[in-house]
Scaffold this active site. Structure first.
Site, PDB file in Angstrom:
ATOM      1  N   ILE A  12       0.824  -1.224   0.000  1.00  0.00           N
ATOM      2  CA  ILE A  12       0.000   0.000   0.000  1.00  0.00           C
ATOM      3  C   ILE A  12       0.857   1.272   0.000  1.00  0.00           C
ATOM      4  O   ILE A  12       0.420   2.319  -0.483  1.00  0.00           O
ATOM      5  CB  ILE A  12      -0.976  -0.009   1.211  1.00  0.00           C
ATOM      6  CG1 ILE A  12      -2.147   0.961   0.995  1.00  0.00           C
ATOM      7  CG2 ILE A  12      -0.257   0.282   2.528  1.00  0.00           C
ATOM      8  CD1 ILE A  12      -3.285   0.783   1.970  1.00  0.00           C
ATOM      9  N   ASN A  25      -3.066   1.252  15.810  1.00  0.00           N
ATOM     10  CA  ASN A  25      -3.548   0.871  17.149  1.00  0.00           C
ATOM     11  C   ASN A  25      -3.942   2.156  17.888  1.00  0.00           C
ATOM     12  O   ASN A  25      -3.727   3.258  17.387  1.00  0.00           O
ATOM     13  CB  ASN A  25      -2.483   0.075  17.914  1.00  0.00           C
ATOM     14  CG  ASN A  25      -1.196   0.850  18.055  1.00  0.00           C
ATOM     15  OD1 ASN A  25      -1.186   1.955  18.610  1.00  0.00           O
ATOM     16  ND2 ASN A  25      -0.100   0.323  17.548  1.00  0.00           N
ATOM     17  N   GLY A  33       3.289  -4.787  11.012  1.00  0.00           N
ATOM     18  CA  GLY A  33       2.391  -4.949   9.862  1.00  0.00           C
ATOM     19  C   GLY A  33       2.367  -3.739   8.945  1.00  0.00           C
ATOM     20  O   GLY A  33       3.393  -3.089   8.705  1.00  0.00           O
ATOM     21  N   ASP A  35       1.087  -0.867   9.485  1.00  0.00           N
ATOM     22  CA  ASP A  35       1.390   0.346  10.266  1.00  0.00           C
ATOM     23  C   ASP A  35       2.904   0.612  10.234  1.00  0.00           C
ATOM     24  O   ASP A  35       3.354   1.739   9.947  1.00  0.00           O
ATOM     25  CB  ASP A  35       0.899   0.112  11.707  1.00  0.00           C
ATOM     26  CG  ASP A  35       0.853   1.358  12.560  1.00  0.00           C
ATOM     27  OD1 ASP A  35       1.098   2.449  12.035  1.00  0.00           O
ATOM     28  OD2 ASP A  35       0.573   1.230  13.767  1.00  0.00           O
ATOM     29  N   SER A 118      -7.570  -5.166  10.406  1.00  0.00           N
ATOM     30  CA  SER A 118      -7.801  -6.163  11.484  1.00  0.00           C
ATOM     31  C   SER A 118      -7.488  -7.609  11.093  1.00  0.00           C
ATOM     32  O   SER A 118      -7.602  -8.490  11.947  1.00  0.00           O
ATOM     33  CB  SER A 118      -9.250  -6.108  12.023  1.00  0.00           C
ATOM     34  OG  SER A 118      -9.416  -5.025  12.900  1.00  0.00           O
TER      35      SER A 118
END
Ligand code: AR6
Length: 172
Positions: A12, A25, A33, A35, A118
């Site tokens: 991405i 989070n 991940g 993030d 998620s």
């Protein structure tokens, strides 16, 4: 409608869109991940801005700049941790998609890309999450909003196949 919802297989952080959505989070101070990948690619200025955002509740969304990313902005949302479906996870995941798109709309953005929120560390079952993501994005775009195109970013061929199948069904 099919032109307004796209699927992309890959990272991405490479996408040149108005905003990529981050599966963050509650602290908004980075993690693993997608993030971690977004913070690495955006550079330290992203963390510096995130410190000022005062965290984010599960299901809500906040916007920041994109810094060194090719995307102009990052919309940070926090998905639910899967707990067997007993903790309102479906509704919270739907909220993530709807609220991220509302933030995009409020900021006049036209192109948005979502990762599979998620479904990594937070353990949400993939097919169930995909159906919720597609349903919410479709419902939002059906309202004739300013957001023109939403890309679902899949990090594996398997996820790509899943999105293709669910999108195909959604478009029937
Ligand atoms: N591009 C696109 N998708 C990706 C990328 C990437 N570069 N990297 C991973 N994915 P996850 P979560 C996919 O775990 O489940 C973090 O530590 C991955 O294959 O990133 O919402 C946060 O700080 C999966 O399909 O997010 C939180 O603490 C999807 O992104 C927690 O993890 C989401 O996986 C959030 O967990």
């Amino acid at each position: 409608m099919s032109e307004r919802m796209k699927i992309f297989e890959g990272d991405i952080t490479t996408l040149e869109v108005d905003a990529i959505v981050n599966a963050a989070n509650n602290s908004l101070l980075g993690g693993g991940g997608v993030d971690g990948a977004i913070h690495r690619a955006a550079g330290p200025q992203l963390l510096a801005e995130c410190v000022t955002l005062d965290g984010c509740r599960t299901g809500e969304a906040k916007i920041s700049g994109g810094y060194d990313l090719p995307s102009k902005h990052v919309i940070h949302t926090v998905g639910p941790v899967w707990d067997g479906g007993r903790a309102n996870e479906d509704a919270l995941l739907a909220d993530c998609h709807r609220n991220s798109l509302m933030v995009a709309e409020e900021n006049g953005l036209k192109t948005v890309a979502f990762p599979a929120i998620s479904t990594g560390v937070f353990g949400f079952p993939k097919e169930r999450a995909t159906r919720i993501a597609v349903r919410e994005v479709r419902a939002f775009l059906d309202q004739d909003v300013g957001v023109e195109q939403v890309t679902f970013v899949c990090f594996s061929e398997r996820d790509f196949d899943l999105y293709q199948r669910v999108l195909g069904m959604a478009l029937d």
